[in-house]
Design a protein around this motif. Structure first.
Motif, PDB file in Angstrom:
ATOM      1  N   LEU A  14      -0.266  -1.974 -10.987  1.00  0.00           N
ATOM      2  CA  LEU A  14      -0.985  -1.284  -9.927  1.00  0.00           C
ATOM      3  C   LEU A  14      -2.145  -2.292  -9.338  1.00  0.00           C
ATOM      4  N   CYS A  32       0.897  -1.235  -0.015  1.00  0.00           N
ATOM      5  CA  CYS A  32       0.047  -0.233   0.045  1.00  0.00           C
ATOM      6  C   CYS A  32       0.834   1.434  -0.192  1.00  0.00           C
ATOM      7  N   GLY A  70      -2.121  -2.867  -5.481  1.00  0.00           N
ATOM      8  CA  GLY A  70      -2.915  -1.865  -4.902  1.00  0.00           C
ATOM      9  C   GLY A  70      -4.171  -2.585  -4.621  1.00  0.00           C
ATOM     10  N   GLN A  71      -4.574  -3.729  -5.361  1.00  0.00           N
ATOM     11  CA  GLN A  71      -5.923  -4.188  -5.123  1.00  0.00           C
ATOM     12  C   GLN A  71      -5.866  -5.823  -4.600  1.00  0.00           C
ATOM     13  N   GLU A  81      -7.694  -0.588 -13.159  1.00  0.00           N
ATOM     14  CA  GLU A  81      -7.361  -1.424 -11.734  1.00  0.00           C
ATOM     15  C   GLU A  81      -8.356  -2.155 -11.354  1.00  0.00           C
ATOM     16  N   HIS A 125       2.213   1.744  -3.446  1.00  0.00           N
ATOM     17  CA  HIS A 125       0.935   1.987  -4.555  1.00  0.00           C
ATOM     18  C   HIS A 125       1.137   3.460  -5.076  1.00  0.00           C
TER      19      HIS A 125
END
Length: 309
Positions: A230, A25, A234-235, A49, A28
């Motif tokens: 990403l 995180c 990030g996910q 994303e 990111h």
């Protein structure tokens, strides 16, 4: 009186997973800024994303049987509301990253803690205890004061601050909605559904606002690579790890570990983006960490995780 047994020691795997989430995180935000510099915009990145996250969680859901939950209307309304509010988290946070430095947005995102307490009191229509009110005020003051220190580089550094505050408010709402779902349906299905709904909402907002979703004139391969990286950082990977380890590492220890995202984001911004690292920024980081850690340290031993599965 009989002595209570000491709390179980935190499972090393849960701590390691949480620290990996913190690192990803924190990475990111700087990666988003690098993607913007390469020609991508926040609308394309946010929609892309979520498209990849929906695909990944959908495949995982299908691999585990892919059974559609048989729930009542209230459940589906809450799920749709969660997707709507969740889209606001990404929309405003990515917008903030495009307008200002990563550390400002990362700091103001911690306002979700006092926002969660305030929204919970409104939703449940009950006045929170005095201790919770004091904690919420203290958290808000710490975040605002830390932002002042981090934004000492100039007025332009605060351009994305309003969007970051809105992202924190949406995050608090999403947290309450998710908590209200309890154990209804599986975490993989909820992640798949939330990602799909949020992605569709972000796509609709982008088209309605006239934001460009066109791939930059650098070919297709490079933007897709950016979106894949990403989306994973990030996910997909953080959500998977938090679903696995988050419930077993709640309480004070979990709060302290996740607060380390801020120094990671500031350090990586300096390393990858060349952002200046000033003494005032270090003071802002120290304020945030102290504001999160001290209440838990004063209240006694930190709650530990349960036994590993």
């Amino acid at each position: 009186p009989p002595e209570h047994p000491p709390p179980p020691r935190p499972a090393p795997t849960d701590i390691a997973c949480t620290l990996l989430v913190v690192a990803m995180c924190g990475l990111h935000g700087p990666l988003l800024k690098l993607a913007y510099r390469s020609g991508l915009n926040f609308a394309l990145v946010s929609v892309g994303e979520y498209a990849l996250a929906t695909l990944a969680f959908g495949l995982a859901w299908r691999a585990r049987g892919g059974r559609w939950p048989r729930e009542d209307r209230g459940f589906w309304l809450r799920m749709l509301l969660g997707g709507l509010v969740g889209s606001g988290v990404v929309l405003f946070l990515f917008w903030s990253y495009q307008l200002g430095p990563v550390p400002i947005a990362a700091t103001l995102l911690f306002l979700y803690v006092p926002f969660t307490s305030s929204l919970s009191a409104v939703v449940h229509r009950r006045r929170p205890p005095a201790r919770a009110i004091v904690a919420a005020c203290r958290g808000s003051a710490v975040a605002v004061l830390a932002t002042f220190f981090l934004g000492a580089a100039g007025p332009d550094s605060l351009r994305g601050a309003p969007q970051a505050v809105l992202s924190a408010l949406c995050f608090a709402g999403f947290f309450l909605i998710s908590a209200g779902l309890g154990q209804r349906s599986t975490p993989v299905f909820r992640s798949f559904f939330f990602s799909g709904v949020s992605g569709l909402i972000l796509l609709g907002v982008s088209l309605a606002a006239g934001w460009s979703l066109a791939i930059p004139s650098m070919g297709v391969q490079k933007p897709l690579l950016w979106l894949a990286v990403l989306g994973a950082v990030g996910q997909v990977v953080p959500v998977f790890l938090m679903v696995r380890s988050g419930p077993r590492l709640a309480g004070g220890l979990g709060s302290i570990l996740t607060s380390l995202e801020l120094p990671v984001a500031v350090g990586l911004s300096a390393l990858l983006l060349g952002d200046p690292l000033r003494t005032s920024q270090l003071g802002g980081i120290a304020l945030v960490l102290a504001g999160i850690a001290l209440p838990h340290l004063r209240s006694g031993p930190l709650p530990a995780s349960g036994p590993a599965e």
